[in-house]
Design a protein around this motif. Structure first.
Motif, PDB file in Angstrom:
ATOM      1  N   ARG A 283      49.063  10.748  32.092  1.00  0.00           N
ATOM      2  CA  ARG A 283      48.905  11.304  30.741  1.00  0.00           C
ATOM      3  C   ARG A 283      48.315  10.329  29.729  1.00  0.00           C
ATOM      4  O   ARG A 283      47.929  10.748  28.644  1.00  0.00           O
ATOM      5  CB  ARG A 283      50.262  11.793  30.227  1.00  0.00           C
ATOM      6  CG  ARG A 283      50.914  12.873  31.121  1.00  0.00           C
ATOM      7  CD  ARG A 283      50.025  14.088  31.268  1.00  0.00           C
ATOM      8  NE  ARG A 283      50.542  15.055  32.205  1.00  0.00           N
ATOM      9  CZ  ARG A 283      51.402  16.010  31.896  1.00  0.00           C
ATOM     10  NH1 ARG A 283      51.868  16.103  30.673  1.00  0.00           N
ATOM     11  NH2 ARG A 283      51.800  16.870  32.815  1.00  0.00           N
ATOM     12  N   ALA A 284      48.270   9.046  30.018  1.00  0.00           N
ATOM     13  CA  ALA A 284      47.828   8.065  29.028  1.00  0.00           C
ATOM     14  C   ALA A 284      46.363   8.289  28.656  1.00  0.00           C
ATOM     15  O   ALA A 284      45.484   8.317  29.515  1.00  0.00           O
ATOM     16  CB  ALA A 284      48.015   6.650  29.561  1.00  0.00           C
ATOM     17  N   LYS A 285      46.095   8.429  27.359  1.00  0.00           N
ATOM     18  CA  LYS A 285      44.744   8.697  26.892  1.00  0.00           C
ATOM     19  C   LYS A 285      43.805   7.522  27.185  1.00  0.00           C
ATOM     20  O   LYS A 285      42.638   7.714  27.536  1.00  0.00           O
ATOM     21  CB  LYS A 285      44.756   8.995  25.390  1.00  0.00           C
ATOM     22  CG  LYS A 285      43.403   9.470  24.842  1.00  0.00           C
ATOM     23  CD  LYS A 285      43.527   9.883  23.402  1.00  0.00           C
ATOM     24  CE  LYS A 285      42.197  10.398  22.847  1.00  0.00           C
ATOM     25  NZ  LYS A 285      41.728  11.620  23.529  1.00  0.00           N
ATOM     26  N   GLU A 286      44.313   6.293  27.057  1.00  0.00           N
ATOM     27  CA  GLU A 286      43.488   5.122  27.332  1.00  0.00           C
ATOM     28  C   GLU A 286      42.986   5.151  28.774  1.00  0.00           C
ATOM     29  O   GLU A 286      41.816   4.884  29.028  1.00  0.00           O
ATOM     30  CB  GLU A 286      44.281   3.837  27.095  1.00  0.00           C
ATOM     31  CG  GLU A 286      43.491   2.575  27.434  1.00  0.00           C
ATOM     32  CD  GLU A 286      44.333   1.309  27.361  1.00  0.00           C
ATOM     33  OE1 GLU A 286      43.783   0.228  27.613  1.00  0.00           O
ATOM     34  OE2 GLU A 286      45.537   1.408  27.066  1.00  0.00           O
ATOM     35  N   PHE A 287      43.867   5.478  29.712  1.00  0.00           N
ATOM     36  CA  PHE A 287      43.477   5.526  31.117  1.00  0.00           C
ATOM     37  C   PHE A 287      42.394   6.570  31.336  1.00  0.00           C
ATOM     38  O   PHE A 287      41.405   6.338  32.047  1.00  0.00           O
ATOM     39  CB  PHE A 287      44.694   5.828  31.987  1.00  0.00           C
ATOM     40  CG  PHE A 287      44.386   5.904  33.457  1.00  0.00           C
ATOM     41  CD1 PHE A 287      44.031   4.771  34.175  1.00  0.00           C
ATOM     42  CD2 PHE A 287      44.447   7.123  34.118  1.00  0.00           C
ATOM     43  CE1 PHE A 287      43.739   4.847  35.533  1.00  0.00           C
ATOM     44  CE2 PHE A 287      44.161   7.207  35.475  1.00  0.00           C
ATOM     45  CZ  PHE A 287      43.811   6.069  36.187  1.00  0.00           C
ATOM     46  N   ARG A 288      42.535   7.731  30.726  1.00  0.00           N
ATOM     47  CA  ARG A 288      41.551   8.798  30.902  1.00  0.00           C
ATOM     48  C   ARG A 288      40.188   8.393  30.330  1.00  0.00           C
ATOM     49  O   ARG A 288      39.150   8.658  30.932  1.00  0.00           O
ATOM     50  CB  ARG A 288      42.046  10.092  30.238  1.00  0.00           C
ATOM     51  CG  ARG A 288      43.285  10.676  30.883  1.00  0.00           C
ATOM     52  CD  ARG A 288      43.648  12.019  30.270  1.00  0.00           C
ATOM     53  NE  ARG A 288      44.902  12.526  30.824  1.00  0.00           N
ATOM     54  CZ  ARG A 288      45.215  13.818  30.874  1.00  0.00           C
ATOM     55  NH1 ARG A 288      44.396  14.735  30.398  1.00  0.00           N
ATOM     56  NH2 ARG A 288      46.372  14.204  31.383  1.00  0.00           N
ATOM     57  N   MET A 289      40.199   7.755  29.167  1.00  0.00           N
ATOM     58  CA  MET A 289      38.931   7.328  28.570  1.00  0.00           C
ATOM     59  C   MET A 289      38.226   6.291  29.433  1.00  0.00           C
ATOM     60  O   MET A 289      37.011   6.361  29.642  1.00  0.00           O
ATOM     61  CB  MET A 289      39.161   6.780  27.156  1.00  0.00           C
ATOM     62  CG  MET A 289      39.445   7.832  26.114  1.00  0.00           C
ATOM     63  SD  MET A 289      39.269   7.226  24.407  1.00  0.00           S
ATOM     64  CE  MET A 289      40.414   5.861  24.395  1.00  0.00           C
ATOM     65  N   VAL A 290      38.996   5.327  29.931  1.00  0.00           N
ATOM     66  CA  VAL A 290      38.408   4.293  30.776  1.00  0.00           C
ATOM     67  C   VAL A 290      37.851   4.907  32.058  1.00  0.00           C
ATOM     68  O   VAL A 290      36.754   4.555  32.512  1.00  0.00           O
ATOM     69  CB  VAL A 290      39.445   3.200  31.093  1.00  0.00           C
ATOM     70  CG1 VAL A 290      38.932   2.266  32.192  1.00  0.00           C
ATOM     71  CG2 VAL A 290      39.760   2.398  29.839  1.00  0.00           C
ATOM     72  N   GLN A 291      38.599   5.855  32.636  1.00  0.00           N
ATOM     73  CA  GLN A 291      38.137   6.485  33.867  1.00  0.00           C
ATOM     74  C   GLN A 291      36.871   7.311  33.641  1.00  0.00           C
ATOM     75  O   GLN A 291      35.960   7.327  34.477  1.00  0.00           O
ATOM     76  CB  GLN A 291      39.246   7.363  34.460  1.00  0.00           C
ATOM     77  CG  GLN A 291      40.431   6.575  34.980  1.00  0.00           C
ATOM     78  CD  GLN A 291      40.020   5.561  36.019  1.00  0.00           C
ATOM     79  OE1 GLN A 291      39.448   5.893  37.049  1.00  0.00           O
ATOM     80  NE2 GLN A 291      40.299   4.284  35.758  1.00  0.00           N
ATOM     81  N   ALA A 292      36.781   7.996  32.502  1.00  0.00           N
ATOM     82  CA  ALA A 292      35.562   8.748  32.181  1.00  0.00           C
ATOM     83  C   ALA A 292      34.374   7.806  32.032  1.00  0.00           C
ATOM     84  O   ALA A 292      33.273   8.081  32.522  1.00  0.00           O
ATOM     85  CB  ALA A 292      35.765   9.555  30.895  1.00  0.00           C
ATOM     86  N   CYS A 293      34.601   6.674  31.372  1.00  0.00           N
ATOM     87  CA  CYS A 293      33.544   5.686  31.200  1.00  0.00           C
ATOM     88  C   CYS A 293      33.076   5.147  32.548  1.00  0.00           C
ATOM     89  O   CYS A 293      31.878   5.075  32.814  1.00  0.00           O
ATOM     90  CB  CYS A 293      34.033   4.543  30.320  1.00  0.00           C
ATOM     91  SG  CYS A 293      32.868   3.164  30.211  1.00  0.00           S
ATOM     92  N   LYS A 294      34.011   4.788  33.423  1.00  0.00           N
ATOM     93  CA  LYS A 294      33.653   4.198  34.703  1.00  0.00           C
ATOM     94  C   LYS A 294      32.914   5.200  35.589  1.00  0.00           C
ATOM     95  O   LYS A 294      31.962   4.848  36.289  1.00  0.00           O
ATOM     96  CB  LYS A 294      34.912   3.670  35.410  1.00  0.00           C
ATOM     97  CG  LYS A 294      35.513   2.449  34.725  1.00  0.00           C
ATOM     98  CD  LYS A 294      36.796   1.991  35.377  1.00  0.00           C
ATOM     99  CE  LYS A 294      36.533   1.148  36.602  1.00  0.00           C
ATOM    100  NZ  LYS A 294      36.082  -0.207  36.277  1.00  0.00           N
ATOM    101  N   ALA A 295      33.327   6.461  35.540  1.00  0.00           N
ATOM    102  CA  ALA A 295      32.642   7.483  36.332  1.00  0.00           C
ATOM    103  C   ALA A 295      31.214   7.689  35.845  1.00  0.00           C
ATOM    104  O   ALA A 295      30.278   7.838  36.648  1.00  0.00           O
ATOM    105  CB  ALA A 295      33.423   8.795  36.274  1.00  0.00           C
ATOM    106  N   ALA A 296      31.022   7.709  34.526  1.00  0.00           N
ATOM    107  CA  ALA A 296      29.672   7.865  33.979  1.00  0.00           C
ATOM    108  C   ALA A 296      28.840   6.611  34.203  1.00  0.00           C
ATOM    109  O   ALA A 296      27.638   6.681  34.484  1.00  0.00           O
ATOM    110  CB  ALA A 296      29.753   8.189  32.484  1.00  0.00           C
TER     111      ALA A 296
END
Length: 208
Positions: A123-136
């Motif tokens: 659920r952590a928003k920071e983790f989701r943002m980092v993962q979206a960045c790394k995938a892109a």
């Protein structure tokens, strides 16, 4: 951490702090391409299906295109040292534009990351943002070199330089990618998860 002049980490050791810098979490690892694939397939199909008629997805695609257009010029990976995190984040987004990554693809990536995180209970928003960045970031991150021989023939080097994938840059670039999708995530995340069921079962929810 004190000796490195990076502040104190009262609850975590240095290795965990460095892990968070790279992955967005003290203990969770970056999603692999294999883990993300069914979610990305579902999200891409969902975005294509609804983009012509849904105002939230259409607005997200338009806003993502604006983020790409306004990111500014690109710079080769070997020249990023010394630049601010904000500048490097914009260059990362600009690289996606130069690589002709479509805004629909980026919206789908953000939806896919939030879908897999939702199913796994991350659920952590920071983790989701980092993962979206790394995938892109995987779509257009390295810098290669081109040379020409005496006959003018082009030769592309197999050696590539990659910017360091860690720290505040990941958070800032992730925020630039996620902000255009805020309403899409709120309105369509459940729809993407339902749509994904045709591509197989997802992982079990993490224990609380």
């Amino acid at each position: 951490m004190k000796a490195a002049k990076e502040g104190l980490a009262p609850h975590h050791c240095r290795s965990h702090v460095e892990h968070r810098a790279r992955h967005g979490s003290y203990w969770l690892n970056t999603y692999t391409a294999a883990e993300l694939k069914p979610y990305l397939t579902a999200a891409s199909s969902y975005v294509r299906l609804w983009a012509p008629t849904d105002k939230f997805i259409a607005a997200a695609v338009t806003a993502m295109q604006s983020a790409l257009d306004e990111a500014g010029p690109v710079e080769i990976a070997t020249r990023l040292k010394g630049m601010s995190a904000g500048k490097r984040a914009k260059i990362g987004v600009a690289r996606l534009r130069v690589a002709k990554v479509k805004p629909e693809r980026l919206v789908a990536i953000v939806l896919a990351i939030n879908a897999i995180a939702e199913e796994k209970g991350h659920r952590a928003k920071e983790f989701r943002m980092v993962q979206a960045c790394k995938a892109a970031h995987r779509l257009a991150s390295g810098t290669g070199w081109v040379s020409y021989d005496a006959q003018g023939r082009e030769h592309r080097s197999r050696t590539r330089a990659y910017p360091r994938s860690s720290g505040r840059v990941l958070r800032l670039m992730g925020r630039m990618l996620e902000e255009p999708c805020d309403w899409v995530i709120e309105k369509h995340l459940k729809g993407v998860l339902t749509h994904k069921q045709r591509y197989g079962r997802g992982p079990r929810k993490a224990p609380s």
